[in-house]
Design an enzyme around this catalytic site. Structure first.
Site, PDB file in Angstrom:
ATOM      1  N   HIS A  26       0.909  -1.145  -0.002  1.00 34.66           N
ATOM      2  CA  HIS A  26       0.001  -0.152  -0.086  1.00 34.66           C
ATOM      3  C   HIS A  26       0.900   1.201  -0.008  1.00 34.66           C
ATOM      4  O   HIS A  26       0.619   2.005  -0.932  1.00 34.66           O
ATOM      5  CB  HIS A  26      -1.005  -0.015   1.322  1.00 34.66           C
ATOM      6  CG  HIS A  26      -1.783   1.216   1.343  1.00 34.66           C
ATOM      7  ND1 HIS A  26      -3.124   1.273   1.132  1.00 34.66           N
ATOM      8  CD2 HIS A  26      -1.585   2.367   1.906  1.00 34.66           C
ATOM      9  CE1 HIS A  26      -3.612   2.511   1.108  1.00 34.66           C
ATOM     10  NE2 HIS A  26      -2.746   3.059   1.814  1.00 34.66           N
ATOM     11  N   GLU A  27       1.675   1.299   0.886  1.00 39.61           N
ATOM     12  CA  GLU A  27       2.973   2.519   0.972  1.00 39.61           C
ATOM     13  C   GLU A  27       3.584   2.665  -0.160  1.00 39.61           C
ATOM     14  O   GLU A  27       3.951   3.888  -0.661  1.00 39.61           O
ATOM     15  CB  GLU A  27       3.720   2.391   2.242  1.00 39.61           C
ATOM     16  CG  GLU A  27       2.727   2.375   3.612  1.00 39.61           C
ATOM     17  CD  GLU A  27       1.936   3.494   3.689  1.00 39.61           C
ATOM     18  OE1 GLU A  27       2.269   4.738   3.123  1.00 39.61           O
ATOM     19  OE2 GLU A  27       0.995   3.698   4.319  1.00 39.61           O
ATOM     20  N   HIS A  81       1.869   4.852  -2.874  1.00 36.59           N
ATOM     21  CA  HIS A  81       2.127   6.108  -2.545  1.00 36.59           C
ATOM     22  C   HIS A  81       3.450   6.622  -2.970  1.00 36.59           C
ATOM     23  O   HIS A  81       3.713   7.693  -3.700  1.00 36.59           O
ATOM     24  CB  HIS A  81       1.892   6.203  -1.151  1.00 36.59           C
ATOM     25  CG  HIS A  81       0.476   6.180  -0.464  1.00 36.59           C
ATOM     26  ND1 HIS A  81      -0.618   6.763  -1.076  1.00 36.59           N
ATOM     27  CD2 HIS A  81      -0.012   5.554   0.669  1.00 36.59           C
ATOM     28  CE1 HIS A  81      -1.775   6.335  -0.326  1.00 36.59           C
ATOM     29  NE2 HIS A  81      -1.456   5.625   0.593  1.00 36.59           N
TER      30      HIS A  81
END
Length: 371
Positions: free
Chosen positions: A25-26, A29
């Protein structure tokens, strides 16, 4: 019935599952932020004191924290929860400001935020695609081969040979679609569109409730119509078709999750059905001992739910940031610092309250308060 794995296996499986999905998920980003020229000051796998760290040529500190539950990416300029320019930001040189998150256009900031949930969905699609290619697709037509006596189907007048065309206006293409769609409507009325011969009719029926137990004794509640299909085949899926089928399945899971959340909000489902970290850890351990395939399948399901939850319009989550960006797009200027501060405070309270509820549910399900 299989016994649940011991605490060491459960914790190991939970850390691997959640740690991997949060890091992915990170990374979403991070990759999109880097694409738009935002400097990542820190990328952490885990939280707490640093066990290991190395700074790359771009000035990003890659670190491993002592608490291996997830991770985070810290962009240049992340000086407050709302990521809004402040006095510290104004003190930066022009070159440094141009590398910060706040300096980017609204649509770029929105894409950076959206990239986290998006990569969770993409990761799940990738895993499901692999499953389809490796194991094929189980297909049964939504045709009644057996109508169980005393069931909701019998009460509705459904007969052997009837084909279910749709549920609540949503078309079903297979018996698997039918079972999945009905599962979330236990003890609730549904409208069925049925084809018998050349005649098409609609019937409304209140579904039965079936409480099932898995091999570890976990109970699951689902809606039941009372039909069975004896026409089942496993079809091979090509490399070209698999991603599209996996994408449709992911979208369907998101839709069912949204429907279930709506049922909880409206009181049709009990909030007691929500599970938290302890329940996820238990299920992770159970799927881990069942084998690699079961564990990977669970990872796909949790990845979808992680992406979905992060898109909820709650401040502190990615969806909350996107909501504020939508307000900014409409107003042509950001919400005032006071509004943003109170929004994030409210979001924090909501998340803490949610965690308390699901943790309490977990403890109850484990029998902590029995008697």
């Amino acid at each position: 019935m299989l016994e649940s794995p011991n605490i060491a296996v459960t914790l190991f499986a939970f850390i691997i599952l959640i740690g991997t999905l949060v890091v992915i998920h990170e990374l979403g980003h991070y990759w999109v932020g880097r694409w738009f020229g935002v400097k990542a000051e820190k990328f952490s796998i885990g939280f707490g004191p640093q066990l290991w760290g190395r700074t790359d040529k771009r000035g990003t500190l890659w670190r491993i924290g002592a608490l291996p539950l997830g991770g985070y990416v810290q962009f240049a300029g992340d000086m407050n929860p709302a990521s809004q320019p402040g006095e510290e930001w104004l003190k930066l040189s022009e070159v440094e400001r141009n590398q910060t998150f706040q300096s980017k256009a609204l649509w770029k900031r929105a894409l950076i935020v959206f990239a986290g949930p998006a990569i969770n969905f993409l990761f799940a699609i990738l895993l499901l695609t692999g499953f389809l290619i490796a194991y094929g697709q189980v297909v049964s037509p939504p045709v009644a081969s057996i109508v169980q006596e005393g069931s909701a189907a019998e009460r509705a007048g459904i007969q052997v040979g009837d084909r279910i065309l749709s549920i609540n206006g949503r078309d079903v293409e297979s018996f698997q679609d039918l079972a999945t769609e009905l599962s979330i409507f236990a003890n609730e009325p549904v409208t069925l569109r049925i084809k018998r011969g050349s005649t098409v009719s609609e019937k409304q029926v209140v579904l039965d409730e079936l409480v099932e137990k898995d091999r570890f004794g976990n109970e699951y509640r689902r809606g039941l119509l009372g039909l069975q299909s004896t026409e089942t085949e496993i079809r091979s899926v090509s490399f070209l078709a698999a991603p599209w089928i996996a994408t449709k399945e992911t979208a369907n899971i998101v839709r069912l999750t949204l429907t279930t959340l709506g049922q909880i909000i409206t009181g049709k489902r009990s909030v007691k059905e929500l599970g938290g970290p302890a329940k996820i850890a238990k299920v992770a351990g159970e799927h881990f001992v069942l084998g690699v395939a079961a564990f990977i399948w669970l990872a796909a399901m949790i990845s979808i739910n992680l992406g979905f939850m992060n898109l909820l319009p709650i401040p502190m989550l990615d969806g909350g940031h996107l909501l504020l960006y939508a307000v900014e797009a409409v107003r042509r200027k950001p919400a005032t610092p006071m509004v943003q501060e109170w929004a994030f405070r409210a979001g924090f309270v909501m998340l803490v309250g949610f965690m308390l509820v699901v943790t309490f549910n977990d403890l109850v399900s484990f029998g902590l308060f029995a008697g």
